[in-house]
Design a protein around this motif. Structure first.
Motif, mmCIF file in Angstrom:
data_model
loop_
_atom_site.group_PDB
_atom_site.id
_atom_site.type_symbol
_atom_site.label_atom_id
_atom_site.label_comp_id
_atom_site.label_asym_id
_atom_site.label_seq_id
_atom_site.Cartn_x
_atom_site.Cartn_y
_atom_site.Cartn_z
ATOM 1 N N GLN A 18 1.118 -1.196 0.038
ATOM 2 C CA GLN A 18 -0.043 -0.055 0.077
ATOM 3 C C GLN A 18 0.848 1.327 0.013
ATOM 4 O OE1 GLN A 18 -2.164 -0.499 3.367
ATOM 5 N NE2 GLN A 18 -4.353 -1.382 2.292
ATOM 6 N N ASP A 21 2.537 1.516 -3.363
ATOM 7 C CA ASP A 21 1.630 2.144 -4.621
ATOM 8 C C ASP A 21 1.495 3.501 -4.624
ATOM 9 O OD1 ASP A 21 1.613 -0.515 -5.313
ATOM 10 O OD2 ASP A 21 -0.221 -0.955 -4.733
ATOM 11 N N LYS A 37 1.029 9.753 -5.545
ATOM 12 C CA LYS A 37 -0.634 9.915 -6.050
ATOM 13 C C LYS A 37 -1.474 10.908 -5.584
ATOM 14 C CE LYS A 37 -1.071 5.424 -7.817
ATOM 15 N NZ LYS A 37 -1.673 4.057 -7.621
ATOM 16 N N SER A 41 -3.066 14.084 -7.279
ATOM 17 C CA SER A 41 -4.860 14.324 -7.345
ATOM 18 C C SER A 41 -5.020 15.424 -6.725
ATOM 19 C CB SER A 41 -5.447 13.064 -6.454
ATOM 20 O OG SER A 41 -4.609 11.695 -7.233
ATOM 21 N N ILE A 52 -2.944 8.875 -13.348
ATOM 22 C CA ILE A 52 -2.570 7.972 -12.528
ATOM 23 C C ILE A 52 -4.012 7.204 -12.045
ATOM 24 C CG2 ILE A 52 -0.866 9.286 -11.526
ATOM 25 C CD1 ILE A 52 -2.619 9.955 -9.263
ATOM 26 N N GLN A 53 -5.123 7.477 -12.823
ATOM 27 C CA GLN A 53 -6.380 6.747 -12.350
ATOM 28 C C GLN A 53 -6.291 5.215 -13.024
ATOM 29 O OE1 GLN A 53 -8.433 7.952 -10.089
ATOM 30 N NE2 GLN A 53 -6.970 9.620 -10.030
ATOM 31 N N GLU A 54 -6.964 4.273 -12.396
ATOM 32 C CA GLU A 54 -6.728 2.859 -12.919
ATOM 33 C C GLU A 54 -7.550 2.867 -13.919
ATOM 34 O OE1 GLU A 54 -8.195 0.324 -10.030
ATOM 35 O OE2 GLU A 54 -6.717 0.554 -8.537
ATOM 36 N N ASP A 55 -8.728 3.807 -14.180
ATOM 37 C CA ASP A 55 -9.291 3.546 -15.561
ATOM 38 C C ASP A 55 -9.063 4.856 -16.196
ATOM 39 O OD1 ASP A 55 -10.330 5.647 -13.899
ATOM 40 O OD2 ASP A 55 -12.435 5.310 -14.305
ATOM 41 N N CYS A 56 -7.569 5.198 -16.523
ATOM 42 C CA CYS A 56 -7.123 6.223 -17.072
ATOM 43 C C CYS A 56 -7.642 6.227 -18.542
ATOM 44 C CB CYS A 56 -5.749 6.362 -17.196
ATOM 45 S SG CYS A 56 -4.945 7.687 -17.963
#
Length: 208
Positions: A18, A21, A37, A41, A52-56
């Motif tokens: 954690q 990341d 991050k 953000s 940096i979003q997972e669903d970029c």
């Protein structure tokens, strides 16, 4: 460094992952920046936050170290990243216009407004605090368009003077002197002065 809240039901490996990341490496124009991050953000609508979003939805490659590749000038990116870190505008002698261009590219809205206000305040200062400095750049004919179109950091085109070398070769290889200028504060000791050669060239050019 990010703070980890310890939960006795989680294993040490999970806690370590954690924390790791949270760190992000950026390769901006060949210069590496390490940040978190959380920092990126701070402005949720910015390019960096979306990156940096997972669903970029952005297309961005990574280099061999895993750093995000961003083809921008690192000199102007550093003030943007520092603003996201602590919310203060620190330029350290870097051009406001150059940083504004980067802030607009990354869509850091509050920083954009702050820079525009800073530039407006600077331009409203008495002209006695300002002076114009000059540079004389030598280039070939085929390089003129690219050189003039890439002027930045407050420099503007003033005058073009042909060298008129009769024994230089074909016409397309003729060389030119391009005079450019920039308005600077009189207290900026690092700024360039108008040297004697530039003065002479301007006088000659005005008679052509």
């Amino acid at each position: 460094m990010s703070t980890v809240f310890i939960n006795s039901r989680k294993s040490p490996n999970v806690l370590k992952k954690q924390g790791t990341d949270q760190w992000v490496k950026l390769n901006v124009g060949g210069t590496y920046f390490l940040t978190t991050k959380t920092t990126l953000s701070r402005d949720p609508n910015s390019f960096l936050s979306r990156l940096i979003q997972e669903d970029c939805d952005l297309i961005s490659d990574k280099d061999e170290t895993g750093a995000y590749l961003i083809d921008r000038d690192p000199k102007y990116f550093a003030p943007v990243l520092n603003y996201l870190r602590h919310g203060k505008l620190v330029l350290d002698g870097v051009s406001e216009e150059g940083v504004l261009e980067e802030a607009e590219f990354y869509n850091v809205t509050q920083m954009i407004a702050l820079l525009k206000e800073c530039i407006l305040h600077r331009d409203q200062r008495p002209h006695a605090d300002k002076k114009r400095v000059y540079r004389v750049l030598q280039c070939r004919e085929q390089e003129l368009t690219q050189m003039i179109s890439t002027l930045s950091d407050g420099w503007r085109f003033e005058q073009l003077i042909s060298m008129q070398y009769t024994n230089y070769g074909p016409f397309e290889n003729n060389e030119f002197l391009c005079v450019v200028s920039k308005e600077c504060g009189t207290t900026a000791g690092r700024e360039l002065e108008l040297n004697d050669r530039a003065k002479v060239l301007q006088q000659k050019g005005s008679r052509m």
